[in-house]
Every structure is written in structure tokens, then in C-alpha cells.
Design a protein around this motif. Sequence first.
Motif, mmCIF file in Angstrom:
data_model
loop_
_atom_site.group_PDB
_atom_site.id
_atom_site.type_symbol
_atom_site.label_atom_id
_atom_site.label_comp_id
_atom_site.label_asym_id
_atom_site.label_seq_id
_atom_site.Cartn_x
_atom_site.Cartn_y
_atom_site.Cartn_z
ATOM 1 N N ALA A 38 0.829 -1.217 0.000
ATOM 2 C CA ALA A 38 0.000 0.000 0.000
ATOM 3 C C ALA A 38 0.855 1.254 0.000
ATOM 4 O O ALA A 38 0.580 2.205 -0.743
ATOM 5 C CB ALA A 38 -0.947 -0.007 1.193
ATOM 6 N N GLU A 39 1.909 1.263 0.789
ATOM 7 C CA GLU A 39 2.792 2.433 0.853
ATOM 8 C C GLU A 39 3.499 2.666 -0.483
ATOM 9 O O GLU A 39 3.475 3.772 -1.029
ATOM 10 C CB GLU A 39 3.832 2.236 1.957
ATOM 11 N N VAL A 40 4.117 1.638 -1.006
ATOM 12 C CA VAL A 40 4.895 1.772 -2.240
ATOM 13 C C VAL A 40 3.990 2.121 -3.429
ATOM 14 O O VAL A 40 4.240 3.091 -4.147
ATOM 15 C CB VAL A 40 5.718 0.490 -2.512
ATOM 16 N N LEU A 41 2.946 1.333 -3.637
ATOM 17 C CA LEU A 41 2.067 1.603 -4.773
ATOM 18 C C LEU A 41 1.282 2.901 -4.584
ATOM 19 O O LEU A 41 0.988 3.591 -5.555
ATOM 20 C CB LEU A 41 1.128 0.434 -5.018
ATOM 21 N N GLY A 42 0.965 3.226 -3.346
ATOM 22 C CA GLY A 42 0.287 4.494 -3.072
ATOM 23 C C GLY A 42 1.126 5.684 -3.486
ATOM 24 O O GLY A 42 0.604 6.677 -4.014
#
Length: 189
Positions: A66-70
Motif C-alpha cells: 500500500a505504501e509503495v504503490l500508493g
Amino acid sequence: MEHGRRQRGQWRRWRAAYLKRTYGEGRYRPYELLVREAAESVGLPAALGDCLALRYGELAPWPEVAEVLGRLRGAVKLGIVTNCSEKLGRIAAARTGIAFDSIVTAERAGFYKPHMETYRLGLAELGVAPAECLFVAGSAYDLFGAAAVGMPVFWHDRNGMAMPEGAPPPLWHERSLHRLTEIVLTKAS
């Protein structure tokens, strides 16, 4: 403790058998059937394949997804090319909480990876040339297909898989997705 280690070994053998089957299959035939066959091939009940499919909505993405793709969402186009069936591929993508620009499944493409048509369909839907894309491989077998269509590869090798003989080396080989943000945003600017 020994039982847990043995069980993890069974699941890894099942995953390895499933990967070998899907990547060696070529034309699409039901994904869920291949998962059942892979279970049987390592001495597990075929019904585990059905249980896995029924519980797909419970699978959790890797913690940093979630952090990276966000951080990448909106900066670059995001797509998925998966060997899943259409139904399971959509469920897995939804579990990330990210809206993807393209989700290509083996079922829809008509072929399993590493057949080039699966990757080409993803590129076409994103509207990008292979050299403009970075393919994030979750399996060493993706090294063959992504390279065959000219995409650079970031291999997210979470479990320390052996690289198959003759596989083209990825540009990046990482145990997590954390460096992906830096790599992609540097390349995009």
C-alpha cells in the motif's frame, strides 16, 4: 515447531509446483485446475486448491504494498499481469487497495506467462513501449517473458527463489518492494 517447518515446506513445494505448471502451460486452461493439479503433485489433497480459491479474498498483500504503490499511483501508470483466472486476479488486485490502470489475467490474454502475449496485452492497455515500463516480477519465471518483450525487470524475490537456468538477470533483485519507489520515480523524472 518441527510441524510448522514441515508445513511451510509443503506449501513452498506446492507453490513451486504451481509456478512450474503455469509457466510451462502456454495456452490458458482453468487456473484453478492447475492449482489443484499442483497440490496433488506434491502429495497434498486437490481440494486445497478449491479452498485457496474460496479464500482468495482473505489473502493479504505484502506489508509495504500500500505504501509503495500508493506513492507511485498518479506518478506512473500501474498495471498487473497475472497468471490468475479473471475472477481471482480481480480479487487479488482489489486486496491491495490500489486502483490499477490495467489488470491482465492469463484467462483474458488466453495464455499463461511467460508467453509474450500476456505481457504485450498489459503494455497495450497501458499505452507504453516495453522500454518505458518496469516489470515487477514476483517469480523468477517472469524474467524470461518480460525480457523477451524488452521490459527491464525488478525482481521482487521475497522468498529467495533460485533463478532458473538461462534466465536473463533482472536489473534489480530485491527482497522487498521498498526500493521500487526510488527506482521508478527517478526513472520517471
